[in-house]
Design a protein around this motif. Structure first.
Motif, mmCIF file in Angstrom:
data_model
loop_
_atom_site.group_PDB
_atom_site.id
_atom_site.type_symbol
_atom_site.label_atom_id
_atom_site.label_comp_id
_atom_site.label_asym_id
_atom_site.label_seq_id
_atom_site.Cartn_x
_atom_site.Cartn_y
_atom_site.Cartn_z
ATOM 1 N N TRP A 34 0.711 -1.243 0.088
ATOM 2 C CA TRP A 34 0.041 0.114 0.164
ATOM 3 C C TRP A 34 0.755 1.347 -0.241
ATOM 4 N N ILE A 35 1.151 1.710 -1.017
ATOM 5 C CA ILE A 35 1.634 3.004 -1.899
ATOM 6 C C ILE A 35 1.026 4.619 -0.644
ATOM 7 N N THR A 36 1.349 5.086 0.152
ATOM 8 C CA THR A 36 0.204 6.088 0.258
ATOM 9 C C THR A 36 1.463 7.543 0.540
ATOM 10 N N GLY A 37 0.724 8.630 -0.021
ATOM 11 C CA GLY A 37 1.274 9.914 -0.176
ATOM 12 C C GLY A 37 0.526 11.155 -1.179
ATOM 13 N N LEU A 38 1.521 11.683 -1.006
ATOM 14 C CA LEU A 38 0.409 13.439 -1.207
ATOM 15 C C LEU A 38 0.926 12.731 -2.685
ATOM 16 N N SER A 39 -0.213 14.136 -3.579
ATOM 17 C CA SER A 39 -0.699 14.002 -5.235
ATOM 18 C C SER A 39 1.165 14.293 -5.538
ATOM 19 N N GLY A 40 1.193 13.545 -5.821
ATOM 20 C CA GLY A 40 2.493 14.047 -6.645
ATOM 21 C C GLY A 40 4.181 13.646 -6.096
ATOM 22 N N SER A 41 3.799 12.850 -5.103
ATOM 23 C CA SER A 41 4.465 12.327 -4.085
ATOM 24 C C SER A 41 5.657 11.007 -4.523
ATOM 25 N N GLY A 42 5.153 10.333 -6.256
ATOM 26 C CA GLY A 42 5.828 9.378 -6.933
ATOM 27 C C GLY A 42 4.860 8.224 -6.609
ATOM 28 N N LYS A 43 3.649 7.750 -5.799
ATOM 29 C CA LYS A 43 3.183 7.011 -5.860
ATOM 30 C C LYS A 43 3.432 6.037 -7.283
ATOM 31 N N SER A 44 2.774 7.025 -8.265
ATOM 32 C CA SER A 44 2.692 5.771 -9.489
ATOM 33 C C SER A 44 4.140 5.443 -9.852
ATOM 34 N N THR A 45 4.923 6.019 -9.858
ATOM 35 C CA THR A 45 6.297 6.109 -10.350
ATOM 36 C C THR A 45 6.286 4.840 -9.417
ATOM 37 N N LEU A 46 6.643 4.750 -8.369
ATOM 38 C CA LEU A 46 6.624 3.387 -7.645
ATOM 39 C C LEU A 46 6.710 2.091 -7.968
ATOM 40 N N ALA A 47 4.567 2.499 -7.957
ATOM 41 C CA ALA A 47 3.896 1.211 -8.576
ATOM 42 C C ALA A 47 4.767 0.419 -9.593
ATOM 43 N N CYS A 48 4.771 1.225 -10.544
ATOM 44 C CA CYS A 48 4.930 0.709 -11.785
ATOM 45 C C CYS A 48 6.455 0.352 -12.176
ATOM 46 N N SER A 49 7.151 1.616 -11.152
ATOM 47 C CA SER A 49 8.623 0.407 -10.840
ATOM 48 C C SER A 49 8.712 -0.939 -10.138
#
Ligand SMILES: Nc1ncnc2c1ncn2[C@@H]1O[C@H](COP(=O)(O)OS(=O)(=O)O)[C@@H](OP(=O)(O)O)[C@H]1O
Ligand SMILES: Nc1ncnc2c1ncn2[C@@H]1O[C@H](COP(=O)(O)OP(=O)(O)O)[C@@H](O)[C@H]1O
Length: 268
Positions: A34-49
């Motif tokens: 579960w990746i949590t954080g502000l908008s723009g914190s890099g959640k989607s980028t980390l999820a994709c990596s």
């Protein structure tokens, strides 16, 4: 026969094949990251990596991204507090099903309220919930502003924007914390490179050596903590369940390895 919420007179239907059998079939352990954080914190980028790296290792994952889910499953929800609560509850339930199916479910949502994230953790009875906190400052996220939403929020054109005029409650007891250092964090490419180190990811926990030191040269610092304690830098506290693989990766220092090896303890 039972009553659950508004559902009355309902029964639980057992399945002939259980989670254990499914996990054996596809040779991995189901879990929720579960990746949590502000908008723009890099959640989607980390999820994709992470998803890409798991794929190259033959591990099946699936990303539940907040933005994407709001195009379908959650399109009836907005950003009022009660809608966010329902958003997180639904994704928690879906994540639980994916994990039960044997998949590594990567949920990437702002999920601003601690209570809701904790409720998702509670849903997973077998502790297969890994909370990853993208601890990036509002300044950094706002400077990135890839969708121009912070600008609109600052101009008062979006009301109730997380971090501006809606709260974000940071985790107290997350398993993993990714933190910027002096306004920077590793690039997505660096993230991917860190994630592809096979010796770390595939090392069986028992073959791990014990000496370790944490590099301070990495742009981001990473903390790993047991769910029952406050987040403490990994060089100081190594939870027992993570200690062997963790110590191995700390030898090689760069922080994102810690993330992957943590997952490897869950899925290998
Ligand atoms: N008011 C407000 N506050 C925060 N975010 C907003 C808002 N309005 C729209 N958006 C966009 O919606 C994305 C967040 O959706 P989530 O489902 O992750 O949000 S939440 O967990 O229910 O808070 C978020 O995506 P990310 O930037 O990927 O986080 C934004 O693009
Ligand atoms: N590690 C990183 N280093 C540099 N830029 C990043 C990094 N992670 C994400 N970004 C950039 O920051 C922006 C927000 O990332 P994103 O993953 O969409 O965040 P979120 O999903 O939390 O809103 C994007 O433009 C992305 O390319």
């Amino acid at each position: 026969m039972s009553t659950v919420g508004n559902s009355t007179n309902i029964f639980w239907q057992e399945s002939p094949i259980g989670k254990t059998e499914r996990q054996k079939l596809i040779n991995q352990k189901g879990c929720v990251v579960w990746i949590t954080g502000l908008s723009g914190s890099g959640k989607s980028t980390l999820a994709c990596s992470l998803s890409r790296e798991l794929y190259t290792r033959g591990k099946l994952s699936y990303i539940l991204d907040g933005d994407n889910l709001r195009h379908g499953l959650n399109k009836d929800l907005g950003f009022k507090a009660e809608d966010r609560v329902e958003n997180i509850r639904r994704v928690g339930e879906v994540g639980k099903l994916f994990a039960d199916a044997g998949l590594i479910c990567i949920a990437s949502l702002i999920s601003p309220y601690r209570k809701d994230r904790d409720a998702c953790r509670e849903m997973m009875h077998d502790s297969s919930f890994v909370e990853v906190y993208m601890n990036m400052s509002l300044q950094l996220c706002e400077a990135r502003d890839p969708k121009g939403l912070y600008k609109l929020a600052r101009a008062g054109k979006i009301k109730g924007f997380t971090g501006i005029d809606d709260p974000y409650e940071s985790p107290l007891n997350c398993e993993i914390e990714l933190k910027e250092k002096e306004g920077e964090c590793p690039s997505p490419v660096a993230m991917a490179e860190e994630l592809v180190t096979p010796r770390d990811f595939l090392a069986p926990p028992c073959s791990v050596s014990s000496s370790a030191s944490l590099s301070s040269s990495s742009a981001a610092s990473l903390s790993l903590s047991a769910p029952t304690s406050a987040s403490i830098p990994i060089a100081i506290l190594t939870p027992i369940s993570f200690s062997a693989p963790f110590q191995r990766i700390v030898q090689f220092a760069p922080s994102l390895r810690v993330l992957l090896v943590t997952f490897s303890t869950l899925i290998l």
